[in-house]
Motif scaffolding. Sequence first.
Motif, PDB file in Angstrom:
ATOM      1  N   SER A   1      -1.810  10.816 -11.041  1.00 35.05           N
ATOM      2  CA  SER A   1      -0.598  10.899 -10.231  1.00 35.05           C
ATOM      3  C   SER A   1      -0.448   9.722  -9.265  1.00 35.05           C
ATOM      4  CB  SER A   1      -0.587  12.209  -9.439  1.00 35.05           C
ATOM      5  OG  SER A   1      -1.679  12.251  -8.552  1.00 35.05           O
ATOM      6  N   PHE A   2      -1.389   8.792  -9.297  1.00 35.47           N
ATOM      7  CA  PHE A   2      -1.321   7.631  -8.414  1.00 35.47           C
ATOM      8  C   PHE A   2      -0.298   6.648  -8.990  1.00 35.47           C
ATOM      9  CE2 PHE A   2      -3.077   3.876  -6.176  1.00 35.47           C
ATOM     10  CZ  PHE A   2      -3.237   4.418  -4.921  1.00 35.47           C
ATOM     11  N   PRO A   3       0.511   6.022  -8.145  1.00 33.31           N
ATOM     12  CA  PRO A   3       1.534   5.088  -8.646  1.00 33.31           C
ATOM     13  C   PRO A   3       0.912   3.938  -9.449  1.00 33.31           C
ATOM     14  CG  PRO A   3       1.851   5.507  -6.310  1.00 33.31           C
ATOM     15  CD  PRO A   3       0.546   6.142  -6.689  1.00 33.31           C
ATOM     16  N   GLU A   4       1.631   3.538 -10.494  1.00 33.19           N
ATOM     17  CA  GLU A   4       1.156   2.445 -11.346  1.00 33.19           C
ATOM     18  C   GLU A   4       1.984   1.195 -11.096  1.00 33.19           C
ATOM     19  OE1 GLU A   4       0.616   3.197 -15.510  1.00 33.19           O
ATOM     20  OE2 GLU A   4       0.219   5.311 -15.113  1.00 33.19           O
ATOM     21  N   PHE A   5       1.363   0.061 -11.265  1.00 39.83           N
ATOM     22  CA  PHE A   5       2.032  -1.223 -11.145  1.00 39.83           C
ATOM     23  C   PHE A   5       2.600  -1.565 -12.517  1.00 39.83           C
ATOM     24  CE2 PHE A   5       1.341  -5.591  -8.906  1.00 39.83           C
ATOM     25  CZ  PHE A   5       2.692  -5.800  -8.918  1.00 39.83           C
ATOM     26  N   GLU A   6       3.902  -1.454 -12.647  1.00 40.68           N
ATOM     27  CA  GLU A   6       4.533  -1.679 -13.959  1.00 40.68           C
ATOM     28  C   GLU A   6       5.071  -3.072 -14.096  1.00 40.68           C
ATOM     29  OE1 GLU A   6       7.313   1.478 -14.561  1.00 40.68           O
ATOM     30  OE2 GLU A   6       5.851   2.950 -13.954  1.00 40.68           O
TER      31      GLU A   6
ATOM     32  N   LEU B   1       5.038  -5.836  -3.692  1.00 43.21           N
ATOM     33  CA  LEU B   1       4.444  -6.781  -4.629  1.00 43.21           C
ATOM     34  C   LEU B   1       5.424  -7.164  -5.734  1.00 43.21           C
ATOM     35  CD1 LEU B   1       0.893  -5.204  -4.912  1.00 43.21           C
ATOM     36  CD2 LEU B   1       1.412  -7.490  -4.002  1.00 43.21           C
ATOM     37  N   ASP B   2       6.197  -6.205  -6.181  1.00 44.38           N
ATOM     38  CA  ASP B   2       7.194  -6.472  -7.220  1.00 44.38           C
ATOM     39  C   ASP B   2       8.267  -7.440  -6.699  1.00 44.38           C
ATOM     40  OD1 ASP B   2       8.178  -6.013  -9.884  1.00 44.38           O
ATOM     41  OD2 ASP B   2       9.779  -4.806  -8.972  1.00 44.38           O
ATOM     42  N   LYS B   3       8.742  -7.208  -5.482  1.00 44.60           N
ATOM     43  CA  LYS B   3       9.726  -8.120  -4.874  1.00 44.60           C
ATOM     44  C   LYS B   3       9.126  -9.519  -4.690  1.00 44.60           C
ATOM     45  CE  LYS B   3      12.060  -4.427  -2.414  1.00 44.60           C
ATOM     46  NZ  LYS B   3      12.184  -3.742  -1.124  1.00 44.60           N
ATOM     47  N   PHE B   4       7.895  -9.559  -4.218  1.00 43.35           N
ATOM     48  CA  PHE B   4       7.193 -10.829  -4.057  1.00 43.35           C
ATOM     49  C   PHE B   4       7.147 -11.572  -5.388  1.00 43.35           C
ATOM     50  CE2 PHE B   4       3.079 -12.725  -5.060  1.00 43.35           C
ATOM     51  CZ  PHE B   4       3.030 -13.787  -4.173  1.00 43.35           C
ATOM     52  N   ASN B   5       6.707 -10.908  -6.420  1.00 41.54           N
ATOM     53  CA  ASN B   5       6.535 -11.548  -7.720  1.00 41.54           C
ATOM     54  C   ASN B   5       7.880 -12.005  -8.284  1.00 41.54           C
ATOM     55  OD1 ASN B   5       4.489 -12.419  -9.497  1.00 41.54           O
ATOM     56  ND2 ASN B   5       5.024 -10.812 -10.951  1.00 41.54           N
ATOM     57  N   THR B   6       8.917 -11.223  -8.069  1.00 44.35           N
ATOM     58  CA  THR B   6      10.253 -11.599  -8.525  1.00 44.35           C
ATOM     59  C   THR B   6      10.700 -12.904  -7.857  1.00 44.35           C
ATOM     60  OG1 THR B   6      10.852  -9.302  -8.978  1.00 44.35           O
ATOM     61  CG2 THR B   6      12.669 -10.855  -8.650  1.00 44.35           C
ATOM     62  N   ARG B   7      10.417 -13.042  -6.556  1.00 51.29           N
ATOM     63  CA  ARG B   7      10.780 -14.274  -5.844  1.00 51.29           C
ATOM     64  C   ARG B   7      10.084 -15.492  -6.448  1.00 51.29           C
ATOM     65  NH1 ARG B   7      10.009 -11.088  -1.445  1.00 51.29           N
ATOM     66  NH2 ARG B   7       8.108 -12.164  -0.772  1.00 51.29           N
TER      67      ARG B   7
ATOM     68  N   ASP C   1       0.401  12.844  -1.224  1.00 45.48           N
ATOM     69  CA  ASP C   1       1.755  12.313  -1.078  1.00 45.48           C
ATOM     70  C   ASP C   1       1.783  11.128  -0.114  1.00 45.48           C
ATOM     71  OD1 ASP C   1       2.773  14.157  -2.871  1.00 45.48           O
ATOM     72  OD2 ASP C   1       3.466  15.539  -1.318  1.00 45.48           O
ATOM     73  N   THR C   2       1.029  11.211   0.953  1.00 41.76           N
ATOM     74  CA  THR C   2       0.965  10.120   1.931  1.00 41.76           C
ATOM     75  C   THR C   2       0.329   8.882   1.304  1.00 41.76           C
ATOM     76  OG1 THR C   2       0.792  11.716   3.740  1.00 41.76           O
ATOM     77  CG2 THR C   2       0.075   9.468   4.201  1.00 41.76           C
TER      78      THR C   2
ATOM     79  N   ALA D   1       2.192   5.201   0.397  1.00 42.14           N
ATOM     80  CA  ALA D   1       1.686   3.907   0.856  1.00 42.14           C
ATOM     81  C   ALA D   1       1.467   2.964  -0.334  1.00 42.14           C
ATOM     82  CB  ALA D   1       0.392   4.086   1.634  1.00 42.14           C
ATOM     83  N   ALA D   2       0.900   3.495  -1.400  1.00 40.30           N
ATOM     84  CA  ALA D   2       0.662   2.677  -2.591  1.00 40.30           C
ATOM     85  C   ALA D   2       1.980   2.240  -3.220  1.00 40.30           C
ATOM     86  CB  ALA D   2      -0.183   3.447  -3.602  1.00 40.30           C
ATOM     87  N   GLN D   3       2.931   3.159  -3.314  1.00 38.12           N
ATOM     88  CA  GLN D   3       4.216   2.826  -3.924  1.00 38.12           C
ATOM     89  C   GLN D   3       4.969   1.788  -3.105  1.00 38.12           C
ATOM     90  OE1 GLN D   3       5.305   3.952  -7.102  1.00 38.12           O
ATOM     91  NE2 GLN D   3       6.496   2.107  -6.683  1.00 38.12           N
TER      92      GLN D   3
END
Length: 126
Positions: free
Chosen positions: A121-126, A81-87, A68-69, A73-75
Amino acid sequence: MSIRATFQPTVNEFITTLEEFGTGSYLKEDEKEFWDEPFDVKALPELRSILENYLDSLDKMGKGPDQDTLNAAAQSTLDELDKFNTRYHDAVIEPEEKEEISELLFDAAKLTGADDLSLESFPEFE
């Protein structure tokens, strides 16, 4: 060796590749006639910082953090990264880069020694 030190060459190579793509430095002079800059390469230091901050956060966790920890951190990094890319109008991180970043995040997380880390179960970059 720290996780950051282990993965710094990977981050450096990733950023260098993006810089070459973003500046068109890989093209011959006669190939640049119709070429347009895909994104502002001034964005790359920020991207480097996001990735390095993630690696630093893993080092600070110590050995054997729970899943979970690690996932949190990954999420958090993926959200940043998503906010960065949106900018940058979704022009810096495209599907190929998302795949590379996802692999980097997971491979770095494995070095923490977490017992229950799983790709499913590791977060994915969508």
